[in-house]
Design an enzyme around this catalytic site. Structure first.
Site, PDB file in Angstrom:
ATOM      1  N   ARG A 106      72.231  93.853 107.095  1.00 53.80           N
ATOM      2  CA  ARG A 106      71.560  95.231 106.596  1.00 53.80           C
ATOM      3  C   ARG A 106      71.261  94.464 105.495  1.00 53.80           C
ATOM      4  O   ARG A 106      71.910  93.626 104.834  1.00 53.80           O
ATOM      5  CB  ARG A 106      73.235  95.534 105.812  1.00 53.80           C
ATOM      6  CG  ARG A 106      73.381  96.769 104.589  1.00 53.80           C
ATOM      7  CD  ARG A 106      73.771  97.297 104.268  1.00 53.80           C
ATOM      8  NE  ARG A 106      74.543  98.857 105.339  1.00 53.80           N
ATOM      9  CZ  ARG A 106      74.377  99.387 104.850  1.00 53.80           C
ATOM     10  NH1 ARG A 106      75.494  99.926 104.005  1.00 53.80           N
ATOM     11  NH2 ARG A 106      74.507 101.087 105.937  1.00 53.80           N
ATOM     12  N   HIS A 133      67.171 103.605 108.831  1.00 57.61           N
ATOM     13  CA  HIS A 133      68.432 103.007 109.307  1.00 57.61           C
ATOM     14  C   HIS A 133      68.846 103.450 110.607  1.00 57.61           C
ATOM     15  O   HIS A 133      69.609 105.003 110.578  1.00 57.61           O
ATOM     16  CB  HIS A 133      69.361 104.633 107.958  1.00 57.61           C
ATOM     17  CG  HIS A 133      70.500 103.860 108.001  1.00 57.61           C
ATOM     18  ND1 HIS A 133      71.596 103.321 108.505  1.00 57.61           N
ATOM     19  CD2 HIS A 133      71.799 104.627 107.019  1.00 57.61           C
ATOM     20  CE1 HIS A 133      72.901 102.670 108.113  1.00 57.61           C
ATOM     21  NE2 HIS A 133      73.397 103.582 107.341  1.00 57.61           N
ATOM     22  N   GLN A 136      72.645 104.848 112.048  1.00 56.93           N
ATOM     23  CA  GLN A 136      72.560 106.481 111.329  1.00 56.93           C
ATOM     24  C   GLN A 136      72.401 107.984 112.331  1.00 56.93           C
ATOM     25  O   GLN A 136      72.652 108.458 112.194  1.00 56.93           O
ATOM     26  CB  GLN A 136      72.544 106.428 109.771  1.00 56.93           C
ATOM     27  CG  GLN A 136      73.025 107.083 109.106  1.00 56.93           C
ATOM     28  CD  GLN A 136      74.436 108.187 108.955  1.00 56.93           C
ATOM     29  OE1 GLN A 136      75.339 106.592 109.185  1.00 56.93           O
ATOM     30  NE2 GLN A 136      74.812 108.900 109.124  1.00 56.93           N
ATOM     31  N   ASP A 222      70.062 113.088 101.456  1.00 59.52           N
ATOM     32  CA  ASP A 222      71.383 111.862 101.009  1.00 59.52           C
ATOM     33  C   ASP A 222      71.267 111.519  99.230  1.00 59.52           C
ATOM     34  O   ASP A 222      69.977 112.289  98.464  1.00 59.52           O
ATOM     35  CB  ASP A 222      70.319 111.162 102.013  1.00 59.52           C
ATOM     36  CG  ASP A 222      70.528 109.483 101.215  1.00 59.52           C
ATOM     37  OD1 ASP A 222      72.087 109.255 101.222  1.00 59.52           O
ATOM     38  OD2 ASP A 222      70.321 108.634 102.370  1.00 59.52           O
ATOM     39  N   CYS A 262      74.539 111.371 105.857  1.00 62.58           N
ATOM     40  CA  CYS A 262      75.016 109.673 106.114  1.00 62.58           C
ATOM     41  C   CYS A 262      76.456 109.303 105.570  1.00 62.58           C
ATOM     42  O   CYS A 262      77.228 108.686 106.026  1.00 62.58           O
ATOM     43  CB  CYS A 262      74.077 109.213 105.746  1.00 62.58           C
ATOM     44  SG  CYS A 262      73.773 108.615 104.139  1.00 62.58           S
ATOM     45  N   ARG A 290      79.712 107.279 114.160  1.00 62.45           N
ATOM     46  CA  ARG A 290      79.061 105.492 113.910  1.00 62.45           C
ATOM     47  C   ARG A 290      79.954 104.822 114.743  1.00 62.45           C
ATOM     48  O   ARG A 290      78.806 103.920 115.508  1.00 62.45           O
ATOM     49  CB  ARG A 290      79.160 105.328 112.572  1.00 62.45           C
ATOM     50  CG  ARG A 290      78.732 106.302 111.386  1.00 62.45           C
ATOM     51  CD  ARG A 290      76.775 106.263 110.900  1.00 62.45           C
ATOM     52  NE  ARG A 290      76.601 104.455 111.227  1.00 62.45           N
ATOM     53  CZ  ARG A 290      76.160 104.033 109.808  1.00 62.45           C
ATOM     54  NH1 ARG A 290      76.676 104.427 109.023  1.00 62.45           N
ATOM     55  NH2 ARG A 290      75.650 102.696 110.106  1.00 62.45           N
TER      56      ARG A 290
END
Ligand code: CP
Ligand code: NVA
Length: 308
Positions: A106, A133, A136, A222, A262, A290
């Site tokens: 990340r 991402h 996700q 988001d 998310c 996830r």
């Protein structure tokens, strides 16, 4: 000759068929996990997780997932490793990939994960960059399929910032053939090149978020300010004020539409509490998935297509 190493740096790194394979595997792995049956295909394998930004879900799902598959996971962050003291990414990749079997990163610019992958002996997974991402969206699409069935031909409404998660939805729409209706405030529109889109006509932009949500099968949003953009927070709070997913907006969506986020979420900013905590919300299932989708992803990258 051994097969080339596969990385997962953006959604496009998997074909439509491979994604469907992953979703099938996810269902199988999840069912087995729910029955408390031991499944250790990655026994003795080690995952290294590198975090240059904060995380709850990504760290937990990768770390727990690797343990559940019989392997081990090691956490590195910028503060405590030489990565924070300017060791070149290429050198770090050479060293780290000689000591483990798979890496998750990340970080900030996408270019960093790409440079790492070019110098890695083992598969590299993007655990979020400024641009994408992909883990996700694997979980999100799996969740949609689990809750409502096939995503092909459906409409996803993206309300808010055209950020990493939005870009990833847009790429996934091209790979899996669904539509995205995007509404961002002026000045925050989609950048197709940054999203690495092929221009296949799978998204439309709307100035009015209510119009973007109209008839959508899945409504998602988001945070207004992503990690790394904190200096813009105050300006963004003003600019995004009218881009909140609220109950009115959900009423404009299809009757059985689901709401996804998310997480982490800011109730009262990008989403009203009555939506995220309401009946259309599947955010907890989405977060849980996830774990299951990433277990299928790690199995695929390390062992290829496994048939049950
Ligand atoms: N959604 C997500 O990636 O959450 P974390 O930042 O907690 O990992
Ligand atoms: N867009 C958000 C997602 C966090 C999981 C960010 O990059 O901060």
């Amino acid at each position: 000759m051994s097969a080339p190493i596969r990385h997962f740096l953006q959604v496009r790194d998997l074909s439509r068929e491979e994604m469907h394979h992953l979703f099938e595997r996810t269902r199988w792995i999840k069912d087995k996990f729910k029955r408390y049956e031991r499944f250790w295909p990655l026994e003795d394998r080690t995952l290294v997780m590198i975090f240059e930004k904060q995380s709850t879900r990504t760290r937990l799902s990768f770390e727990a997932g690797m343990h559940q598959l019989g392997g081990a996971a090691i956490f590195l962050n910028t503060r405590d490793s030489q990565l924070g003291r300017g060791e070149p990414v290429e050198d770090a990749a050479q060293v780290i990939s000689r000591m483990c079997d798979i890496v998750m990163i990340r970080t900030f610019e996408q270019e960093i994960v790409e440079r790492f992958a070019r110098n890695s002996r083992v598969p590299v997974i993007n655990g979020l960059t400024n641009e994408y991402h992909p883990c996700q969206i694997l979980a999100d699409i799996y969740t949609y399929i689990e809750q409502r069935g096939e995503i092909r031909g459906k409409t996803v409404a993206w309300i808010g910032d055209s950020n990493n998660v939005c870009n990833t939805w847009l790429q996934a729409a091209e790979v899996l053939d669904f539509n995205v209706h995007v509404s961002t405030p002026p000045g925050y529109e989609v950048e197709p090149e940054r999203a690495n889109l092929h221009g296949t006509g799978h998204y439309r932009e709307f100035t009015d978020p209510m119009e973007a949500a109209r008839g959508a099968h899945l409504v998602t949003t988001d945070v207004w300010t992503s990690m790394g953009f904190e200096a813009e927070n105050e300006a963004r709070k003003r600019d995004f004020e009218d881009w909140q997913v609220d109950a009115d907006m959900m009423r404009n969506a299809a009757k059985d539409a689901v709401f996804m986020h998310c997480l982490p979420a800011h109730r009262g900013e990008e989403v009203a509490a009555e939506v995220i905590d309401g009946p259309a919300s599947v955010v907890w299932e989405e977060a849980e998935n996830r774990l299951h989708t990433q277990k299928a992803l790690m199995e695929f990258l390390l062992r290829g297509r496994v048939k049950p």
